[in-house]
Design an enzyme around this catalytic site. Structure first.
Site, PDB file in Angstrom:
ATOM      1  N   LYS A 189       7.324-110.380 -42.993  1.00 14.36           N
ATOM      2  CA  LYS A 189       6.073-109.647 -42.787  1.00 14.36           C
ATOM      3  C   LYS A 189       5.169-109.747 -44.014  1.00 14.36           C
ATOM      4  CE  LYS A 189       7.656-106.216 -39.414  1.00 14.36           C
ATOM      5  NZ  LYS A 189       7.785-104.783 -39.131  1.00 14.36           N
TER       6      LYS A 189
ATOM      7  N   LYS B 244      11.318-115.263 -32.006  1.00 16.55           N
ATOM      8  CA  LYS B 244      11.583-114.133 -31.105  1.00 16.55           C
ATOM      9  C   LYS B 244      10.291-113.594 -30.500  1.00 16.55           C
ATOM     10  CE  LYS B 244      11.330-110.320 -34.273  1.00 16.55           C
ATOM     11  NZ  LYS B 244      11.772-109.144 -34.916  1.00 16.55           N
TER      12      LYS B 244
ATOM     13  N   LYS C 102       5.622-108.228 -30.833  1.00 13.61           N
ATOM     14  CA  LYS C 102       4.314-107.597 -30.611  1.00 13.61           C
ATOM     15  C   LYS C 102       3.256-108.211 -31.506  1.00 13.61           C
ATOM     16  CE  LYS C 102       6.382-103.103 -29.737  1.00 13.61           C
ATOM     17  NZ  LYS C 102       6.921-101.947 -30.477  1.00 13.61           N
TER      18      LYS C 102
END
Ligand code: AMP
Ligand code: TRP
Length: 336
Positions: A113, A199, A202
């Site tokens: 992230k 994966k 969102k």
């Protein structure tokens, strides 16, 4: 004998997708009778990447309504919003003070992230797993049902709890329970529809990469029609050369509830043109009752609020007991 306790949560970043459902929420619903259940909407975690304050509260309610729509029964499970219970933030602070910085710097999700965000990484993103540890340890959870991507965070939670007990508790009477991860056999890692090696998430900028639980049937059909496949004839599981094929077959297997061997036999000679409509129909039929129930819950805001208020008060009692024990063990004075 009291039932073993489970705690889990999902971040309110809009809608839930099939990965959240198959990796987490569906399994929470399935295990409700075997456990004492706590399910929260982790809104404080949703603030660790840039967020829009205009949507956060509404998204938290949407996710709570989706829990109900997916079959979480408020008579069997305590549903609440993380930030409504201050003990989560307070325990996160106390645990921060005993968590080595390099344990956090090692976290894969933080590295991924942080890389995506470039310069603008907040301390909250690094500290995210400590808040997650606080969520779990406050409730003395025995089991934490999550998808595969959370395994490392669970290991960290166990390490933090062990360190806390070592530093501050009598070895005969640990203050914090060491939780176990509970990761499903199939569906623990649902992959993107546009790339079978990453994966479903969102945060993928393309909505075509995921099926959201609230997608209408025509959109589901479009997404499956366009999803990535390969030119090979015949379909089979577990081929590392065919990640998309494995992912789509697994989705079908899990949603149809049929055994893997039976599905493998049925699709062995199929082409994509035959399989895709089958998957679409299974998805649409599986999501239909969830969508209907969601609309009903959203139509009755007072009902949802009453569940969240009751959930908060039940959860608060448990959380305060643990927080009191942690404060005392760490030597803080009693509030007067
Ligand atoms: P998040 O959306 O990051 O709050 O994730 C909530 C829950 O969904 C966690 O238990 C995750 O492990 C699970 N989850 C998220 N993405 C996936 C995925 N692609 N496959 C399986 N589980 C997932
Ligand atoms: N980090 C989890 C995720 O993104 C969400 C989460 C926060 C969680 N607190 C938790 C999951 C406590 C289980 C238990 O998937």
């Amino acid at each position: 004998m009291p039932l073993p306790r489970v705690l889990s949560g999902v971040q309110p970043t809009g809608n839930l997708h099939l990965g959240n459902y198959l990796g987490a929420v569906r399994n929470w619903a399935a295990g409700q009778d075997q456990y004492e259940n706590y399910f929260c909407v982790v809104d404080l975690h949703a603030m660790t990447v840039p967020h829009d304050p205009k949507n956060l509260a509404a998204h938290s309610y949407t996710v709570a309504a989706l829990y109900l729509a997916c079959g979480i029964d408020p008579h069997k499970s305590t549903i609440f919003i993380q930030s409504h219970i201050c003990a989560h933030s307070e325990l996160a602070w106390l645990l921060n003070c005993i968590t080595p910085l390099n344990w956090l710097e090692r976290m894969i999700q933080f590295k991924e992230k942080a890389l995506k965000q470039g310069e603008d990484v907040g301390v909250g993103l690094l500290d995210y797993p400590v808040l997650m540890a606080a969520d779990i340890l406050l409730y003395q959870a025995d089991q934490v049902p999550v998808g595969q991507d959370q395994k490392q965070h669970l290991e960290l939670t166990r390490d933090i709890a062990q360190r806390f007990n070592f530093l501050f508790a009598d070895p005969e009477q640990p203050v914090l329970k060491i939780p176990e991860p509970m990761i499903p056999q199939a569906g623990a890692r649902v992959m993107s529809l546009t790339d079978g090696t990453s994966k479903m998430s969102k945060s993928d900028p393309s909505d075509m990469s995921r099926i959201n639980l609230l997608d209408p049937p025509d959109l589901i059909e479009k997404k499956i029609k366009r999803c990535k496949t390969d030119p090979v004839r015949g379909l089979w599981f577990d081929d590392p050369e065919r990640p998309e094929c494995h992912n789509l077959l697994t989705l079908y297997q899990v949603l149809s509830g049929r055994p893997k061997a039976e599905v493998a036999e049925a699709v062995r000679e199929m082409g994509w043109g035959q399989f895709k409509p089958l998957l679409t129909e299974t998805l649409v039929e599986h999501l239909r009752p969830i969508q209907t129930r969601f609309a009903e819950v959203m139509d009755e805001p007072a009902y949802l609020e009453s569940i969240l208020a009751a959930g908060r008060s039940r959860a608060e009692a448990v959380a305060q007991t643990t927080l009191g024990a942690v404060r005392a063990a760490m030597g803080l004075s009693r509030p007067l």
